[in-house]
Design a protein around this motif. Structure first.
Motif, mmCIF file in Angstrom:
data_model
loop_
_atom_site.group_PDB
_atom_site.id
_atom_site.type_symbol
_atom_site.label_atom_id
_atom_site.label_comp_id
_atom_site.label_asym_id
_atom_site.label_seq_id
_atom_site.Cartn_x
_atom_site.Cartn_y
_atom_site.Cartn_z
ATOM 1 N N GLU A 252 0.840 -1.202 0.000
ATOM 2 C CA GLU A 252 0.000 0.000 0.000
ATOM 3 C C GLU A 252 0.877 1.254 0.000
ATOM 4 O O GLU A 252 0.569 2.242 -0.678
ATOM 5 N N GLN A 253 1.982 1.201 0.742
ATOM 6 C CA GLN A 253 2.884 2.341 0.855
ATOM 7 C C GLN A 253 3.496 2.716 -0.497
ATOM 8 O O GLN A 253 3.733 3.892 -0.784
ATOM 9 N N ALA B 197 2.027 2.134 -3.345
ATOM 10 C CA ALA B 197 0.896 2.304 -4.272
ATOM 11 C C ALA B 197 0.694 1.103 -5.185
ATOM 12 O O ALA B 197 0.452 1.237 -6.381
ATOM 13 N N ARG C 92 8.669 -0.910 -7.888
ATOM 14 C CA ARG C 92 7.943 -0.590 -6.654
ATOM 15 C C ARG C 92 8.054 -1.737 -5.649
ATOM 16 O O ARG C 92 8.169 -1.507 -4.445
ATOM 17 N N GLN D 223 6.723 8.583 -11.924
ATOM 18 C CA GLN D 223 5.941 8.008 -10.824
ATOM 19 C C GLN D 223 6.848 7.497 -9.706
ATOM 20 O O GLN D 223 6.562 7.707 -8.520
ATOM 21 N N LEU E 124 7.186 8.865 -5.918
ATOM 22 C CA LEU E 124 7.041 7.918 -4.812
ATOM 23 C C LEU E 124 8.212 8.066 -3.836
ATOM 24 O O LEU E 124 8.005 8.123 -2.610
#
Length: 553
Positions: free
Chosen positions: A430-431, A433, A453, A483, A487
């Motif tokens: 979740e952190q 995304a 990610r 992105q 982040l």
């Protein structure tokens, strides 16, 4: 082919990939021409269809691909109508290819000269000693000194830039009407990239060769191409002169690509500066300490010499210092970048800091205390310092699910039980995304940006103070890169992370850094805030790096 006929003409091309669920469209109605001597750049994200289009020109599509309709005409010949022998004659003689990764496209057990000579022999241009002599001439033409001796060497004995020059030599060996250059410089430093592209321009101009340049770098495309075609979801959404596409884009997607180019927006840097102002620290990225006491990490007079052990001279050549007296500090919560060409020593600094390589001399301090060298000491430090590498597909075990990969560091360090680690994985995804169901997937089921990610989530699993990012965004398309940078900025603001950012992409470095160190031949030759360094560099080498950044038209 008549003088006014295009070198390449593609009309209404449709390509799909067969799967259990049916035919997935990859290229939808693509049409364009490339005139003799013209360079057309095909630009878009990974998965946009640009490399599939290029592969269709050479009929090098995988077995699962299916051309539904359309025509491809090269040098006046319909590619689809050629038999195997005719197609082999067209490849090399009519169509040259410069692929992306020279190390995987050169035979590691075959001498470089033999590989170039093979192109002459396959196409009956020359054979034997004559082919070898032509190969040496080509190596000289692409700017490789002492070509006769170099021709007898193997690919691993060449630098990345030199290997790419060898591929250019092979692609142009038979003076093709069309050259397909598929991301030919994406893995190269800016100065090497410029030299290689200058060489490519000179040789294709001299031969009158048309070029189809495949790239995800819109700035590079605009700087090097006569025209630019922008692809999205298998379609060409915009095509025009390089100047018009850069300065008067007509499609929203092109506008988004332009906005994501590092240096054209201050979004990420502004977030860092806003946080700095809020905390009462300098917003200009100066190296002032963020708090009283020692910095989070300090490197003093670090040296790493290779080839100095017993018997190593005969095996590896003379000793050389990959890192030669490097000193730098990384304050808590700040981003310190190290830039330079391949071989400058920047990645070796990262590996020394991570304890993956033992220094010849020098000291690494964490919170003002010298880091130990034993296994126990390194394990303790690695809880606080975690890496994110360039290629997430290579650094994630393909057999592990994402959830297992992210949880693995916690298991190694004995943190929590299975249930708590599973809950922590959900928090971490979740952190960064990512949806929770990603935990059950494998790396090959994710995009490049999603895999990166995951790599960041795994690095955060031990709640480190410092994350070492070694070329962590250099292989990503500009939209995905944007992105990931955003982040990283958000995570730094929320978690107080420090970053050591290793990169050859100076535009990204300028956007994300608080302090920048420029390395050349193992030494730091210049340091400062990005604003000072980029506006008034003092060293010739720094000026050369900055001048090599593609700037479009």
């Amino acid at each position: 082919m008549t003088d006014d006929a295009p070198a390449l003409s593609i009309t209404d091309l449709h390509i799909g990939f067969r799967s259990r669920s049916g035919l997935a469209p990859a290229v939808r109605g693509v049409s364009f021409d490339i005139a003799r001597g013209e360079t057309l750049a095909l630009v878009g994200e990974s998965g946009s269809g640009k490399s599939t289009t290029a592969a269709a020109v050479n009929r090098l599509l995988p077995d699962t691909a299916e051309i539904g309709s359309g025509s491809i005409v090269v040098a006046g010949r319909d590619v689809a109508a050629l038999d195997r022998r005719e197609l082999q004659a067209l490849r090399g003689a009519g169509i040259g290819l410069v692929p992306q990764d020279p190390m995987t496209n050169l035979n590691p057990v075959m001498r470089v000269g033999e590989q170039i000579a093979e192109a002459f022999e396959v196409h009956d241009v020359a054979s034997g000693a004559a082919a070898h002599a032509r190969a040496v001439e080509l190596l000289e033409a692409v700017g490789i000194t002492d070509a006769a001796a170099r021709a007898r060497q193997y690919p691993h004995e060449f630098s990345g830039g030199m290997r790419q020059r060898v591929l250019i030599a092979m692609g142009l060996a038979c003076k093709p009407a069309l050259l397909i250059a598929d991301e030919p410089t994406s893995a190269l430093d800016v100065t090497v990239q410029r030299r290689v592209l200058d060489l490519l321009d000179d040789l294709t101009d001299e031969m009158g060769t048309a070029v189809l340049l495949i790239t995800h770098d819109l700035t590079l495309a605009a700087e090097r191409a006569d025209r630019v075609a922008v692809m999205q979801n298998g379609e060409i959404v915009e095509i025009g002169t390089a100047h018009d596409v850069m300065h008067a884009p007509r499609h929203d997607y092109t506008t988004r690509l332009l906005a994501a180019i590092p240096g054209t927006t201050a979004t990420t840097r502004a977030r860092l500066d806003d946080r700095s102002v809020a905390e009462g620290t300098p917003a200009d990225g100066s190296s002032a300490d963020t708090a009283a006491g020692p910095p989070l990490v300090e490197v003093r007079d670090l040296v790493k010499v290779y080839g100095s052990g017993p018997g190593s001279h005969a095996l590896r050549g003379p000793a050389y210092a990959a890192v030669d007296g490097v000193s730098l500090t990384i304050p808590a919560g700040r981003t310190v970048s190290v830039v330079g060409e391949s071989g400058s020593g920047k990645s070796t600094v990262a590996n020394l800091l991570l304890g993956l390589v033992e220094p010849t001399s020098g000291t690494v301090l964490v919170d003002g205390r010298e880091r130990g060298r034993g296994r126990k000491a390194l394990k303790a430090v690695r809880r606080r310092i975690q890496p994110v590498f360039q290629n997430p597909y290579a650094s994630l075990d393909p057999r592990f699910t994402v959830g297992r990969s992210v949880a693995e560091p916690m298991g190694v360090h004995g943190i929590g039980d299975k249930a708590s680690r599973r809950a922590r994985v959900a928090e971490l995804l979740e952190q960064v995304a990512l949806p929770a169901d990603v935990a059950d997937r494998h790396p090959h089921q994710l995009s490049g940006g999603q895999r990166q990610r995951v790599a960041i989530a795994r690095a955060l699993s031990l709640e480190p103070d410092l994350v070492v990012l070694d070329e962590a965004v250099s292989a990503l398309d500009v939209l995905v890169q944007q992105q990931i940078l955003e982040l990283l900025a958000r995570l730094q603001s929320e978690l107080g992370l420090a970053y050591l950012f290793i990169s050859h992409d100076l535009a990204v470095v300028r956007m994300i850094s608080d302090e920048v160190h420029v390395m050349q031949r193992g030494k730091i030759v210049e340091s400062g805030s990005p604003e000072a360094l980029f506006s008034s560099p003092k060293q010739d080498y720094t000026q050369e790096l900055l001048s090599a950044i593609p700037r479009g038209t």
